[in-house]
Design a protein around this motif. Structure first.
Motif, PDB file in Angstrom:
ATOM      1  N   UNK A 106       0.677  -1.196  -0.063  1.00  9.47           N
ATOM      2  CA  UNK A 106       0.044   0.053   0.050  1.00  9.47           C
ATOM      3  C   UNK A 106       0.856   1.272  -0.058  1.00  9.47           C
ATOM      4  N   UNK A 107       1.019   1.727  -1.305  1.00 15.68           N
ATOM      5  CA  UNK A 107       1.892   2.889  -1.223  1.00 15.68           C
ATOM      6  C   UNK A 107       1.935   4.034  -0.490  1.00 15.68           C
ATOM      7  N   UNK A 108       0.366   4.292  -0.197  1.00 10.61           N
ATOM      8  CA  UNK A 108       0.197   5.543   0.504  1.00 10.61           C
ATOM      9  C   UNK A 108       0.288   5.245   2.074  1.00 10.61           C
ATOM     10  N   UNK A 109       0.693   3.841   2.484  1.00 17.13           N
ATOM     11  CA  UNK A 109       0.643   3.743   4.011  1.00 17.13           C
ATOM     12  C   UNK A 109       1.979   3.541   4.361  1.00 17.13           C
TER      13      UNK A 109
END
Ligand SMILES: Nc1ncnc2c1ncn2[C@@H]1O[C@H](COP(=O)(O)OP(=O)(O)O)[C@@H](O)[C@H]1O
Ligand SMILES: [Mg+2]
Lengths: 238, 620
Positions: A93-96
Motif C-alpha cells: 500500500x504505497x500511501x501507507x
C-alpha cells in the motif's frame, strides 16, 4: 492430523474468461517443506498461486488446505485459515507507512507456531526498521519486496506462497532473499515459491514442480531433475 | 470590515453542514469507489428523522440526542441499502452502481413523502442557542457559532479514526487495493458496510444538525447533491481535509456571492470547481486515479461485429411497425413515439461517448438542451426557418461540446464526469439567469415546425427519419475506423498511442460528435413541443440519459435505444400513479441487480445460453 497434506491441489482447472489457463494441475506440499514452482514466463505459476488463494476461482478440481476443501471459499477466509500470499507485483500500500502496511497484514497468533511480531520482522529485515515511518512509495524495489513478505508474515501464516520473489531486484538483495527463505524454513514454515531461476530455486527449495502451458510436467527432487536434462532444457529457460 | 467578518462566520457555519455531508460521501467513494447519488437522500432523511425525534425529545439534551440518533438511524438505513442494493453489484464495471443509487433516491423520495407529507417542515430552534450575539456590532446567530465550533471536532474525530486506528488503516489500504486487503485476511465486505454506515451517518448528522437553519423538505436531496459532489471533487475524492477546505471555500465564497453578485450564486461553485480541476486534475488534496487499479475492470469486451441477419430482420420489422403508428394508432401514440425516438437518439449519443469512448459524462444534457436552445434562439431572434434551425442545432451543440471537451479531456474517470457536470450547470444557470435573452425560467415558446410539417403525424415522420437516421449514423461511425480508434483508446490508451492513434484527440472529436448528435435530438425536441425550458439542461436530464445507457447495457448501442424506449415508455405509463417514483426506483434497482450487464447485455447472455443467439452474432 497425521498424513494430511498441508496443501493439496487436485486436477485444478482455471480460466480467465474463456481462456483455459490451468490444465488439471495436481500436487501437494507437506509440513516443513519448501517447494519451488518452476516454469517460463506465462507458464501459469501466478495463476496457480491465485487459484490456491481463490483470487481466481477454479472451474474444476479442488484445493485442500490442512485437509479442508477451500475451493470457492472467499479469499479473506482462506487467508484467515493461514495461507499467506506474497503476490508477484508486490502490491504494497504505497500511501501507507511501513508500520501501517504491517498492521494491515496482522492476524492473531496461532497455537503452536511462532508469533511474528514487528520486532522479530525488523530483525529479519533490518532495512525496514530504519524506514518504518516512510510511505510505501518511498521504498526501493528490494525494500518493497521485503515489506510484502514481512506484511504477509504478520498474519502468522501456516504456509507461505511466494510468487517470484527474486524478480526484478538487485543480485545482492536476491542473496538476502535466499537467506531469509532459508531462515523461514528453519522455523519450520512450509513455502511454495514460484521461480524462473533454477539456480535460486535449488538453493532454497527441497523439491521442484515444473509447469508449462498450464500443465504439470515434472514433480520431484533436484537430483531427479538433474538426471533428466531434457526436461530442464524443454521447460526452463537457462 | 465588521460585515466581512460576520459574513465569513456565516460561511463557516454553512460549511459545517456541507462538510459533514460531503465527508461521508468522500469516505464512501474513497473506499467503495461508488458514486453514491443517494447521499443527498440520506441527508434529507437525517433532517426528517431528526425533526420527528425533536418533537418527542424535549430540551437541550433532547435536541442534541435527536441529532445523534438521527445520524445513527440514517447510518443503519445506509447499511440496509448497502447490503440489499449495492452488494449484489460491486463486481459490476465502475460507475454502474450509480444507477442503483439513483433508484434508491426515487424510493426514498416517495417513502419520505408517505411518512412526512409534502409540506416543508420548519426546524425547531436549538434550546439554549436561540438568538444572536453581537460580534463587532454585527449580529451572528448563536447556533452558527455552535456549528462553527463543532466542525473541527468532527474533522479531528474522523481524522483520528482514519489515520490512527486499525480500522482506519484498513480503510485506507482498501481505498488503494481492496483485493490485496482481502488476500491478507480482512473481510472487506464488512469493511465496506462499516464505511457505508459511517458515511451515511455523517449525512444524517448533517441533515439533523442544520434543522434550526434550514428545516426539512422533499427537495433537499437534489438540492445538496450538486454541492457535495463539488466539495468532494474540489477537495479530492477520498480526502477529508480536502473536503473541509473545499466546504469552507465554497460556503464563504457563496456568502459573498449572495451579497455582492447575486446572479453568480447558481454557478459560483461550478466555476470554482472548473478552475480547481483545470489546475489540479485530482482536486486540491486528491491522489491520481489509475484506471482499473481497484480490480474493477470487468469482463473484457468482445469484438463488435456487424449485426447478423436475424438482428437486421428484427430492426427492419420494428421500423416498419413504427412507420405504421400514425396510420393505426392515435395521435397520442404518435406524440409518445416522437418523444421516445428523440430520447433514444439522445441516449444513443451518450452511449457513443460512454460505451465506446469509456468517458462517463454527467452533463450530456448540455448538448441536448444546447441544441434545443440554439434552434429556439435562431427561430425567435432571426426568424430562421425550421429546416435551417434543425441544421444549426447540431452544429451549435457540436461546437459547444468541442469547446467543453477540450477542457475536460485532461481529466479521467469521476473527475471527468464532474467537470462535464460543472459545465452543464454553467450553461443551465446562464440560460436560467439571462432572462432578457433566453426567457429564463419561463423558457421560450411558440417554436413550431414549418407549415408542411404541422401536425403530430407529419412531425412524427420527420422525427422517425432524423432520429432513426441519427442512431444508424452513430452505429455506422462506431463501425468505422474512427470508431475502432475510439475503442482502442478506451481499452488500452498506451497501445493505441503506440499504433499512432492520438487517443486524446480521438476522444475529444468523439465527444464533440456525440454532442452534435445530442443536438439533433434537442432540435427535434424543441419543435415537437413548441417550447423549451431550462429544465432540459438540468442535471436530472443528464442523469436520465446516463441511467438509460447503463440500464440498457453499456456495451451495445442497442442497449441505449432499448433502455431509452423502456424508460420513456415506463415513465409515461407510471407517472400517472401517485407514488410512481417508488415504483420506478424499485424497477431500476431490480434491473440493476438482475441484469448487471444491462437489459440487452443480459438478454444476449441468456439468449446465448439458450442457443437462440449465436455468439458471434449478438445484438450490436
Ligand atoms: N488477467 C488475465 N487475463 C487473461 N489472461 C491472463 C491473465 N493473467 C495471465 N493470463 C495468461 O495466463 C497465462 C499464465 O499466466 P501467469 O499465470 O501469469 O504465468 P506466470 O506467472 O507463469 O508467468 C499467460 O498466458 C497469460 O498471458
Ligand atoms: Mg507470474
Amino acid at each position: 492430523m497425521t498424513n494430511i497434506n498441508m496443501l493439496k491441489l487436485n486436477a485444478v482447472n482455471s480460466f480467465y474468461g474463456k481462456a483455459h489457463i490451468l490444465n488439471d494441475i495436481s500436487f501437494s506440499i507437506e509440513a516443513g517443506e519448501v517447494v519451488s514452482l518452476l516454469g517460463r514466463n506465462g507458464a501459469g505459476k501466478t495463476t496457480t498461486m491465485k487459484s490456491i488463494m481463490q483470487l481466481v476461482k477454479p472451474k474444476d478440481g479442488t484445493v485442500h488446505f490442512l485437509g479442508k476443501d477451500i475451493t470457492a471459499s472467499p479469499t479473506h477466509r482462506v487467508a484467515k485459515m493461514g495461507l499467506g500470499y506474497v503476490p508477484e507485483e508486490r502490491r504494497i500500500f504505497t500511501d501507507l507507512t511501513i508500520l501501517e502496511n504491517l498492521e494491515v497484514g496482522k492476524q492473531p497468533a496461532r497455537d503452536g507456531l511462532i508469533e511474528w511480531t514487528i520486532d522479530i520482522l525488523f530483525d529479519l529485515f533490518p532495512n525496514l526498521k530504519e524506514r518504518r515511518n516512510n510511505r510505501g512509495k518511498e521504498l526501493s524495489g528490494g525494500e518493497q519486496q521485503m515489506l510484502t513478505i514481512a506484511r504477509t508474515l504478520m498474519g502468522n501464516p501456516k504456509l507461505l506462497l511466494l510468487d517470484e520473489p527474486s524478480e526484478g531486484i538487485a543480485p545482492v538483495i536476491v542473496e538476502q532473499m535466499a537467506e531469509t527463505i532459508l531462515k523461514l524454513k528453519k522455523e519450520g514454515l512450509p513455502v511454495l515459491i514460484s521461480e524462473q531461476n533454477l539456480h535460486f530455486a535449488r538453493i532454497v527449495a527441497d523439491r521442484a514442480i515444473i509447469i508449462e502451458s498450464g500443465s504439470r510436467k515434472f514433480d520431484g527432487s533436484f537430483e531427479e531433475l538433474e538426471a533428466q536434462p531434457e526436461i530442464r532444457d524443454a521447460y526452463l529457460s537457462v | 470590515m465588521e460585515l466581512i467578518f460576520a459574513q465569513v462566520l456565516t460561511g463557516l457555519a454553512n460549511a459545517a453542514t456541507l462538510f459533514l455531508v460531503a465527508s461521508g460521501l468522500s469516505l464512501i467513494f474513497g473506499v467503495t469507489r461508488i458514486v453514491n447519488f443517494a447521499h443527498g437522500s440520506f441527508y434529507m432523511l437525517g433532517a426528517f428523522i431528526g425533526y420527528s425525534l425533536m418533537q418527542v425529545l424535549p430540551g437541550m439534551f433532547g435536541f442534541w440526542f435527536s441529532v445523534l440518533l438521527a445520524g445513527l438511524a440514517v447510518g443503519v438505513i445506509g447499511v440496509i441499502v448497502e447490503i440489499c442494493v449495492l452488494r449484489p453489484v460491486y463486481k459490476a464495471p465502475e460507475l454502474f452502481q450509480l444507477v442503483a443509487t439513483f433508484g434508491v433516491i426515487l424510493v426514498i423520495q416517495d417513502l419520505a413523502l408517505l411518512t412526512w407529507g409534502a409540506e416543508d417542515v420548519l426546524g425547531p430552534r436549538a434550546p439554549g442557542l436561540k438568538g444572536i450575539v453581537r460580534i463587532f456590532g454585527e449580529p451572528v446567530p448563536k447556533y452558527d457559532l455552535a456549528m462553527i465550533a463543532i466542525t473541527p471536532f468532527v474533522l479531528f474525530g474522523l481524522w483520528y479514526l482514519i489515520t490512527k486506528t486499525r480500522v482506519g488503516v484498513l480503510v485506507r489500504a482498501a481505498t488503494q487495493d481492496r483485493e490485496m486487503v482481502g488476500a491478507l485476511g480482512v473481510n472487506q465486505a464488512w469493511l465496506f458496510t462499516g464505511v457505508f454506515f459511517l458515511g451515511s451517518a455523517m449525512a444524517g448528522l448533517g441533515g439533523a444538525i442544520q434543522l434550526p437553519k434550514g428545516g426539512a423538505d422533499l427537495l433537499m436531496d437534489f438540492n445538496i447533491l450538486a454541492s457535495i459532489f463539488v466539495v468532494v471533487v474540489i477537495g479530492g475524492m477520498g480526502s477529508l481535509p480536502g473536503a473541509y477546505i473545499a466546504a469552507v471555500l465554497i460556503s464563504v465564497l457563496n456568502v459573498f456571492g449572495v451579497s455582492y453578485l447575486p446572479s453568480s450564486t447558481l454557478v459560483l461553485m461550478f466555476v470554482v470547481m472548473a478552475v480547481v480541476l483545470m489546475v489540479k486534475p485530482y482536486g486540491l488534496l486528491g491522489r491520481e486515479e489509475v484506471a482499473g487499479e481497484h480490480g474493477q475492470v470487468g469482463e473484457p469486451e468482445r469484438p463488435i461485429k456487424p449485426a447478423g441477419p436475424k438482428v437486421r430482420l428484427a430492426v427492419v420489422v420494428l421500423l416498419a411497425a413504427l412507420t405504421l403508428i400514425p396510420l393505426f394508432g392515435s395521435s397520442f401514440l404518435s406524440v409518445l413515439a416522437t418523444d421516445i425516438i428523440i430520447f433514444c437518439l439522445f441516449a444513443a449519443s451518450l452511449h457513443f461517448i460512454l460505451g465506446l469512448g469509456g468517458l462517463v459524462s454527467f452533463g450530456h444534457a448540455a448538448f441536448f438542451g444546447g441544441g434545443a436552445y440554439v434552434a429556439a434562439l435562431m427561430v425567435s431572434y432571426a426568424n430562421t426557418p425550421m429546416e435551417l434551425a434543425l441544421l444549426l442545432a447540431p452544429l451549435g451543440a457540436g461546437l459547444l461540446a468541442f469547446i467543453i471537451g477540450w477542457v475536460c479531456m485532461r481529466l479521467t474517470g469521476v473527475y471527468f464526469a464532474m467537470l462535464t457536470l460543472a459545465f452543464a450547470q454553467l450553461l443551465w444557470s446562464l440560460v436560467f439567469q439571462w432572462d432578457e435573452f433566453t426567457g429564463g425560467d419561463d423558457g421560450m415558446v411558440d417554436i413550431w415546425p414549418a407549415k408542411w410539417l404541422a401536425g403530430s403525424t407529419s412531425y412524427f415522420y420527420l422525427t422517425l427519419i432524423l432520429g432513426v437516421g441519427g442512431i444508424l449514423f452513430l452505429r455506422h461511425v462506431a463501425h468505422s475506423p474512427f470508431g475502432y480508434a475510439l475503442r482502442a483508446s478506451r481499452d488500452s490508451s498506451r497501445q493505441a498511442e503506440a499504433t499512432g492513434i492520438n487517443t486524446k484527440r480521438v476522444q475529444w472529436l468523439a465527444f464533440a460528435f456525440a454532442g452534435a448528435m445530442a443536438g439533433i435530438a434537442g432540435g427535434l425536441f424543441v419543435f415537437s413541443k413548441g417550447s423549451i425550458f431550462p429544465t432540459e439542461l438540468e442535471i436530472a436530464r443528464s442523469f436520465d440519459a446516463l441511467i438509460v445507457v447503463f440500464l440498457g447495457g453499456v456495451k451495445t448501442l442497442s442497449g441505449a435505444v432499448v433502455g431509452g424506449a423502456s424508460l420513456e415508455y415506463l415513465k409515461d405509463q407510471i407517472t400517472r400513479f401517485e407514488y410512481w417514483r417508488i415504483t420506478l426506483g424499485i424497477i431500476i434497482i431490480v434491473v440493476v441487480i438482475l441484469a448487471p450487464e444491462g437489459i440487452v447485455g443480459t438478454a444476449r447472455k441468456v439468449g446465448e445460453r439458450l442457443g437462440w443467439v449465436r455468439e458471434q452474432e449478438g445484438l450490436r
